[in-house]
Design a protein around this motif. Sequence first.
Motif, PDB file in Angstrom:
ATOM      1  N   VAL A  74       0.836  -1.203   0.000  1.00 53.87           N
ATOM      2  CA  VAL A  74       0.000   0.000   0.000  1.00 53.87           C
ATOM      3  C   VAL A  74       0.870   1.252   0.000  1.00 53.87           C
ATOM      4  CG1 VAL A  74      -1.776   1.275   1.267  1.00 53.87           C
ATOM      5  CG2 VAL A  74      -1.890  -1.216   1.126  1.00 53.87           C
ATOM      6  N   ALA A  75       1.946   1.239   0.774  1.00 52.80           N
ATOM      7  CA  ALA A  75       2.846   2.394   0.797  1.00 52.80           C
ATOM      8  C   ALA A  75       3.439   2.641  -0.587  1.00 52.80           C
ATOM      9  CB  ALA A  75       3.952   2.162   1.817  1.00 52.80           C
ATOM     10  N   ALA A  76       3.812   1.572  -1.283  1.00 46.22           N
ATOM     11  CA  ALA A  76       4.386   1.736  -2.624  1.00 46.22           C
ATOM     12  C   ALA A  76       3.371   2.316  -3.589  1.00 46.22           C
ATOM     13  CB  ALA A  76       4.893   0.383  -3.128  1.00 46.22           C
ATOM     14  N   ARG A  80       2.552   6.493  -5.772  1.00 46.05           N
ATOM     15  CA  ARG A  80       2.241   6.675  -7.200  1.00 46.05           C
ATOM     16  C   ARG A  80       0.997   7.538  -7.411  1.00 46.05           C
ATOM     17  NH1 ARG A  80       6.435   3.149  -6.087  1.00 46.05           N
ATOM     18  NH2 ARG A  80       7.402   2.419  -8.024  1.00 46.05           N
ATOM     19  N   ASP A  81       0.513   8.224  -6.404  1.00 48.68           N
ATOM     20  CA  ASP A  81      -0.631   9.146  -6.515  1.00 48.68           C
ATOM     21  C   ASP A  81      -1.865   8.463  -7.082  1.00 48.68           C
ATOM     22  OD1 ASP A  81       0.922  11.316  -5.559  1.00 48.68           O
ATOM     23  OD2 ASP A  81       1.734  11.620  -7.571  1.00 48.68           O
ATOM     24  N   ASP A  86      -8.690   3.729 -10.004  1.00 44.42           N
ATOM     25  CA  ASP A  86      -7.441   3.030 -10.296  1.00 44.42           C
ATOM     26  C   ASP A  86      -7.423   1.650  -9.642  1.00 44.42           C
ATOM     27  OD1 ASP A  86      -6.440   5.172 -11.696  1.00 44.42           O
ATOM     28  OD2 ASP A  86      -5.016   5.810 -10.153  1.00 44.42           O
ATOM     29  N   VAL A  87      -6.715   0.740 -10.251  1.00 45.27           N
ATOM     30  CA  VAL A  87      -6.312  -0.517  -9.614  1.00 45.27           C
ATOM     31  C   VAL A  87      -4.844  -0.739  -9.971  1.00 45.27           C
ATOM     32  CG1 VAL A  87      -6.657  -2.993  -9.379  1.00 45.27           C
ATOM     33  CG2 VAL A  87      -8.631  -1.510  -9.842  1.00 45.27           C
ATOM     34  N   ASP A 114     -13.290  11.354  -3.549  1.00 44.76           N
ATOM     35  CA  ASP A 114     -12.195  11.441  -2.578  1.00 44.76           C
ATOM     36  C   ASP A 114     -11.794  10.045  -2.126  1.00 44.76           C
ATOM     37  OD1 ASP A 114     -12.192  14.224  -2.572  1.00 44.76           O
ATOM     38  OD2 ASP A 114     -13.732  14.311  -1.008  1.00 44.76           O
ATOM     39  N   VAL A 115     -10.483   9.785  -2.098  1.00 47.15           N
ATOM     40  CA  VAL A 115      -9.977   8.505  -1.611  1.00 47.15           C
ATOM     41  C   VAL A 115     -10.047   8.494  -0.086  1.00 47.15           C
ATOM     42  CG1 VAL A 115      -7.958   7.003  -1.462  1.00 47.15           C
ATOM     43  CG2 VAL A 115      -8.459   8.217  -3.597  1.00 47.15           C
ATOM     44  N   LEU A 116     -10.612   7.423   0.481  1.00 49.60           N
ATOM     45  CA  LEU A 116     -10.700   7.321   1.938  1.00 49.60           C
ATOM     46  C   LEU A 116     -10.063   6.046   2.484  1.00 49.60           C
ATOM     47  CD1 LEU A 116     -13.219   5.152   2.676  1.00 49.60           C
ATOM     48  CD2 LEU A 116     -14.536   7.053   1.753  1.00 49.60           C
TER      49      LEU A 116
END
Length: 549
Positions: A74-76, A80-81, A86-87, A114-116
């Motif tokens: 997840v950190a990686a 990558r914004d 997205d997947v 918004d990403v949550l």
Amino acid sequence: MSAPEDVDPVTLEVLRHAFEGVAEEMGATLIRGAYSPNVTERQDCSTALFDIDGRMVAQAEHIPVHLGAMPEAVAAVRDRDPVPGDVFVLNDPFTGGTHLPDVTLVSPLARNGDVLGYAVSRAHHADVGGATPGSMPAGAREIYEEGLRIPPTRLVAGGERREDVFDLLFANARNPAERRADLAAQLAANRRADERVAALIDDYGRDRIERGFDAVIGYSRDRMTAAIDDLPDGTYEAADVLEGDGVTEADVPIRTAVTVDGGSLTVDFAGTADQVAGNLNAPLAVAKSAVYFVVRCVTDPEIPPNHGCYEPVTVRVPEGSLLDPNPPAAVVGGNVETSQRVTDVVLAAFAEAVPDRVAAGSQGTMNNLTIGSRGGGSGGTADRGNGDASGPFTYYETIGGGFGGRPGADGMDGVQVGMTNTLNTPVEALEAAYPLEVERYAFRPGSGGAGRHRGGLGLERSVRTLVDATVSLLTERRRHPPAGLAGGDSGARGENLIDGEPVPAKTTRDVPAGTTVTVRTPGGGGYGDPADRDPDATAADRDDGKLEE
């Protein structure tokens, strides 16, 4: 433990179970939707839910080595914004992965643009290219030999599938139809998480859900801190070895020092071997997974597993070592075998601190067996309907063995231990899917170490190839047996045979149709002086040793 002030205890429990339900439903979707027996039968896959900061909120009870390493994936991806729709796909062990067959999908969870949070699924794909069928070559010296290496890459961009990326992935697999189906199941699992989290937001509101994420993580952190505080302060050391790296037979040492200081815990691997030429190097995320697993085992396994469990735990590993290698190190065996030895070493250290909470040595290996064809098949005797003799196939299995004797009970027979939690492939499913035939599947009588509580029995599994094939074995505990504890005897060593002839613990070779591959797995060590065993114990060693499927 009390809940945070802005989330009452009842709401905390409701939301915690709801989040865990999302992860479990993802897993069920993945297992039901996949095609390969490796996922549908063995369930070699994992799913989890993360918050916007990349902290694990909930996980399904799947594969320990997958789950502890997921935060790195997840950190990686966060670097990558990612945007809604997205997947990302990845398997690069040096950028969020574990080993190349473990393919991970990370999807942003969004609401009103918004990403949550993030949904994550990881599945072991039975072939991702490389030098040998199954992508588990025993003698690999560089990661390039182990398969296609995928850094975090958009598989779906803003809701649109990137067919060029799909084509690239499938062009590098020996059985692209199977890979396509398993990847589709992972996509479905991630979509299910998005649907379920959206429904929770409709029911509770976004603000309450996000506060719920914080609350369940804080709850686990507080419980873990209290559990560590109950351990006796001090530094406890242990060491063990791996039996060669696939290139040489020399033992490879792993050392650890576990320091308990109040409510915090540090696990230091100073003195562990430098990275090796073979493929037993383990990415740092894998080493962390093993440590986190052990800490949960010896403290309170009922603590909800999420980011909070890991906050009081510090893992220190020398850079460039076996447990934090530099690219292009080969790593496929590190995920499956080195992780098991790290588990053994950390458990042995804790046995000095809390001997009443640690079992004797379990089998300490995953007994990795891979059998596959290098191309379009070569005929042979496959006229019985076993699988498809004309097309490529890759069968992968980790085989259970003995669990160590416990302070209050005998060890379990023929089970997976440590960093794997898979099932077996039933004989019927195996023979239906592959041009293989199971000749024997049984317990190994007497393989558990004697003790006041004896070790569990290992297994024997013999598989005959019905076509020409390539066999790869990645195994351990063939020289050094699982240790007894508190005066118990060691368990039996494992053994690998091809047509009845012993072969090394780490082997890749081409074999003709009609070859029989036998894996005899280690038994568990015994716990306590054998002289103290109750003569009326009901779990005495079994003479028949049969476990027919």
